[in-house]
Design a protein around this motif. Structure first.
Motif, mmCIF file in Angstrom:
data_model
loop_
_atom_site.group_PDB
_atom_site.id
_atom_site.type_symbol
_atom_site.label_atom_id
_atom_site.label_comp_id
_atom_site.label_asym_id
_atom_site.label_seq_id
_atom_site.Cartn_x
_atom_site.Cartn_y
_atom_site.Cartn_z
ATOM 1 N N ASP A 329 0.837 -1.212 0.000
ATOM 2 C CA ASP A 329 0.000 0.000 0.000
ATOM 3 C C ASP A 329 0.865 1.252 0.000
ATOM 4 O O ASP A 329 0.561 2.231 -0.697
ATOM 5 C CB ASP A 329 -0.907 0.004 1.238
ATOM 6 C CG ASP A 329 -2.028 -1.019 1.136
ATOM 7 O OD1 ASP A 329 -2.364 -1.425 0.003
ATOM 8 O OD2 ASP A 329 -2.567 -1.416 2.183
ATOM 9 N N GLU A 330 1.928 1.237 0.785
ATOM 10 C CA GLU A 330 2.824 2.384 0.818
ATOM 11 C C GLU A 330 3.474 2.591 -0.538
ATOM 12 O O GLU A 330 3.663 3.730 -0.990
ATOM 13 C CB GLU A 330 3.890 2.180 1.896
ATOM 14 C CG GLU A 330 4.890 3.313 2.030
ATOM 15 C CD GLU A 330 4.239 4.632 2.423
ATOM 16 O OE1 GLU A 330 4.825 5.681 2.104
ATOM 17 O OE2 GLU A 330 3.144 4.616 3.032
ATOM 18 N N GLY A 331 3.810 1.482 -1.206
ATOM 19 C CA GLY A 331 4.386 1.577 -2.539
ATOM 20 C C GLY A 331 3.418 2.166 -3.555
ATOM 21 O O GLY A 331 3.832 2.773 -4.542
ATOM 22 N N ARG A 333 1.407 4.546 -2.745
ATOM 23 C CA ARG A 333 1.225 5.959 -2.404
ATOM 24 C C ARG A 333 2.476 6.810 -2.574
ATOM 25 O O ARG A 333 2.382 8.007 -2.833
ATOM 26 C CB ARG A 333 0.763 6.077 -0.946
ATOM 27 C CG ARG A 333 -0.620 5.550 -0.672
ATOM 28 C CD ARG A 333 -1.055 5.905 0.743
ATOM 29 N NE ARG A 333 -0.191 5.311 1.752
ATOM 30 C CZ ARG A 333 -0.443 4.149 2.347
ATOM 31 N NH1 ARG A 333 -1.519 3.464 2.013
ATOM 32 N NH2 ARG A 333 0.378 3.665 3.260
ATOM 33 N N ASP A 334 3.657 6.198 -2.374
ATOM 34 C CA ASP A 334 4.853 7.037 -2.254
ATOM 35 C C ASP A 334 5.419 7.523 -3.586
ATOM 36 O O ASP A 334 6.363 8.308 -3.609
ATOM 37 C CB ASP A 334 5.940 6.322 -1.452
ATOM 38 C CG ASP A 334 6.417 5.033 -2.114
ATOM 39 O OD1 ASP A 334 6.149 4.818 -3.309
ATOM 40 O OD2 ASP A 334 7.063 4.221 -1.406
ATOM 41 N N GLY A 335 4.876 7.048 -4.720
ATOM 42 C CA GLY A 335 5.309 7.533 -6.022
ATOM 43 C C GLY A 335 6.600 6.938 -6.524
ATOM 44 O O GLY A 335 7.018 7.224 -7.651
ATOM 45 N N LEU A 336 7.271 6.088 -5.718
ATOM 46 C CA LEU A 336 8.542 5.511 -6.164
ATOM 47 C C LEU A 336 8.371 4.613 -7.379
ATOM 48 O O LEU A 336 9.294 4.454 -8.182
ATOM 49 C CB LEU A 336 9.189 4.724 -5.021
ATOM 50 C CG LEU A 336 9.677 5.557 -3.828
ATOM 51 C CD1 LEU A 336 10.249 4.650 -2.753
ATOM 52 C CD2 LEU A 336 10.703 6.586 -4.272
ATOM 53 N N THR A 491 -2.723 11.009 -3.949
ATOM 54 C CA THR A 491 -2.383 11.267 -2.559
ATOM 55 C C THR A 491 -3.635 11.681 -1.837
ATOM 56 O O THR A 491 -4.564 12.216 -2.427
ATOM 57 C CB THR A 491 -1.335 12.394 -2.456
ATOM 58 O OG1 THR A 491 -1.866 13.577 -3.054
ATOM 59 C CG2 THR A 491 -0.045 12.004 -3.143
#
Length: 578
Positions: A329-331, A333-336, A491
């Protein structure tokens, strides 16, 4: 016979017929030992004795190494039915000697059913009659001199250097109606014998003490001191017999009749007196039954501890894979994900003017694809979609690898986890410490299916009368890729689309999608695409997690085992009057 009590004992025994302690949780060695002892006493003594309350009395001769148990048995029956010796351990296989009239009872498997019988032919003795016997067997010998109604069993040493012998000695003592506990004038204060004597007191086991090798000059002070110790340990009522120290011509020699006459007389009176014999049986049987009231609930508590330990193993795996899902989930959101190859393909798609040309005319969109067909160069939107697919697959693999590593590390930090991994044959660097070999293909298939789902979303939304023309001017594939990018660039949930790559393109892409579908529709499409991908990844993560949880499925006691044990113990106590 108390039929209700017998039925309650059988029910209790059934609940013990499982692997209740499979993992190293708590003092698992003691837990397994308690289970084995309880099951053994039910099988070897309580069930057969309650089923045949008038069966011959079984007196087990137990004691420390070199106490002279075998010599005593041979002397009491007037024949070398068991072999003494200077080698240690001496008694490798227990020998039971009985009157020929009782042989049928003891050669059957009613008593000690787990020990195969080896019958010594009548008239044969000592080494020629089977000697020490094979370990794990019960030698049966008969002797006319031993009165009917009573059998003597020469047990292995309680302090044997061989652990199997110590365990067998404890098993045989637990199966006895009467203990003939043998010690010597030099060793009667040793701790190991007293640990057994305390157990006899706790379980009200009928008991007689035989003190051997008593020097004539020390007879009175030694017997007085042992009598004092017996009183202090609550065993003052136990008969005490002292056998003098005698010089025997050989290791196979028997004690003279006068030395063991008091013991032989006491046993003979016990065998012919039905009331006295019944009193011994009742004392030991009642004590063993009463002990279940504390032993079984204590075992149930240990079962609860085992279940809690297994649940903890499952919980740390769940936590590890929940963290893996959170990492995915973080991946998102973080745009990386929208860096590297995806950024390069985005710049190809936007920076070369392909997007603007596709907006200007449908002909431009067709021209790009016709050109690609002849040159072999994929359309820019396809290149971008392939790059995005690869990035999502990489993100899934990283989440699964991280979860597997955390799960293995957590298990290795727990004795139960290390035990389970060792039992499963899994090494620290083995397959369980990283994602499964089949994950890449499953992740690839899931991402492709998700991309198909996103294209269907765009296609379905583009059929609206107000948007069909605008959507057609750009094409379903290009819009689909834009929506896929939106899933990873949003975001603040669904508050807006910010594709933070290639300067100035975020405003363009947001305005483009909103211009075609409308602001609210874009929010709905993005949310649907995001949740569908998360659902597919959760299924993959769940499959990966099952590599751990499957090792726990069906392991250990059932959820209601401890409650059933307590209920069974209560039922025994309620029906325990003999």
């Amino acid at each position: 016979m108390n039929d209700g009590l017998l039925a309650a004992l059988k029910t209790l025994r059934q609940h013990l017929d499982h692997d209740l302690f499979p993992l190293a949780i708590g003092d698992v060695a003691a837990d397994r030992r308690a289970l084995k002892e309880l099951s053994g006493q039910l099988d070897d003594y309580l069930l057969p004795r309650l089923a045949a309350i008038d069966a011959p009395l079984l007196a087990v001769v137990g004691g420390s190494t070199g106490a002279g148990k075998s010599t005593l048995v041979n002397s009491l029956v007037g024949a070398n039915v068991t072999e003494p010796g200077v080698l240690r351990p001496t008694t490798l296989a227990p020998t039971l000697v009985c009157n020929p009239a009782d042989a049928a009872w003891f050669t059957s498997t009613s008593v000690l059913p787990g020990l195969p019988r080896v019958t010594t032919p009548p008239g044969t003795t000592g080494p020629t009659g089977g000697g020490r016997g094979e370990p794990g067997t019960l030698r049966i010998a008969t002797a006319d001199r031993l009165p009917a109604g009573l059998a003597l069993l020469d047990a292995p040493d309680i302090d044997s250097i061989v652990s199997a012998n110590r365990e067998l000695a404890a098993q045989l003592l637990a199966a006895a109606d009467l203990w003939l506990f043998v010690t010597t004038a030099a060793r009667y204060a040793d701790e190991v014998p007293w640990s057994f004597l305390r157990l006899a007191r706790e379980r009200s086991t009928a008991l007689a003490i035989i003190l051997q090798r008593v020097p004539a000059e020390a007879r009175e002070p030694v017997t007085a001191d042992l009598t004092r110790l017996l009183r202090e340990h609550g065993l003052g009522d136990a008969p005490l017999f002292a056998v003098p120290e005698l010089e025997l011509p050989s290791e196979h020699a028997r004690l003279p009749a006068h030395a063991v006459q008091p013991i032989a007389t006491w046993l003979a009176r016990l065998s012919v007196d039905a009331r006295a014999r019944a009193a011994v049986v009742r004392q030991t049987l009642t004590g063993a039954l009463d002990s279940l009231g504390t032993r079984v609930p204590a075992l149930a508590d240990r079962v609860d501890r085992q279940r809690a330990g297994i649940a903890e193993l499952r919980a740390v795996v769940e936590k590890a894979y929940d963290s893996g899902m959170s990492a995915f989930d973080e991946g998102m959101r973080d745009g990386l994900l929208l860096r590297g190859e995806v950024l390069a393909r985005w710049q190809d798609f936007i920076g070369t003017g392909d997007l603007m040309r596709s907006l200007e005319s449908r002909v431009g969109w067709l021209r790009d694809r016709i050109t690609a067909a002849f040159t072999g160069r994929p359309a820019p939107d396809k290149e971008l979609r392939v790059a995005l697919e690869s990035g999502v697959e990489t993100l899934i693999r990283a989440a699964a690898d991280g979860a597997a590593e955390r799960a293995v590390e957590s298990w290795l930090a727990m004795p139960a986890g290390r035990d389970l991994l060792e039992q499963s044959g899994v090494t620290v660097t083995g397959r369980l410490g990283r994602a499964s070999s089949g994950l890449p293909s499953r992740a690839s298939a899931a991402v492709r299916e998700w991309q198909g789902y996103v294209l269907d979303l765009v296609r379905s939304e583009g059929t609206d009368r107000r948007t069909v023309a605008r959507a057609a001017s750009f094409g379903v594939n290009s819009l689909g890729v834009m929506l896929m990018l939106a899933v990873f660039a949003s975001t603040g949930g669904i508050t807006g689309i910010e594709i933070g790559i290639a300067g100035g393109t975020s405003v363009l892409s947001q305005k483009l999608l909103e211009a075609i579908f409308g602001d609210q529709a874009v929010r709905t499409l993005t949310q649907s695409a995001r949740e569908d991908l998360r659902r597919r990844v959760r299924e993959i993560i769940g499959d990966e997690r099952s590599r751990f949880t499957s090792l726990l499925d069906g392991l250990g006691p059932a959820d209601d085992t401890s409650a059933r044990l307590r209920d069974a113990a209560k039922a025994v106590q309620e029906r325990g009057a003999l």
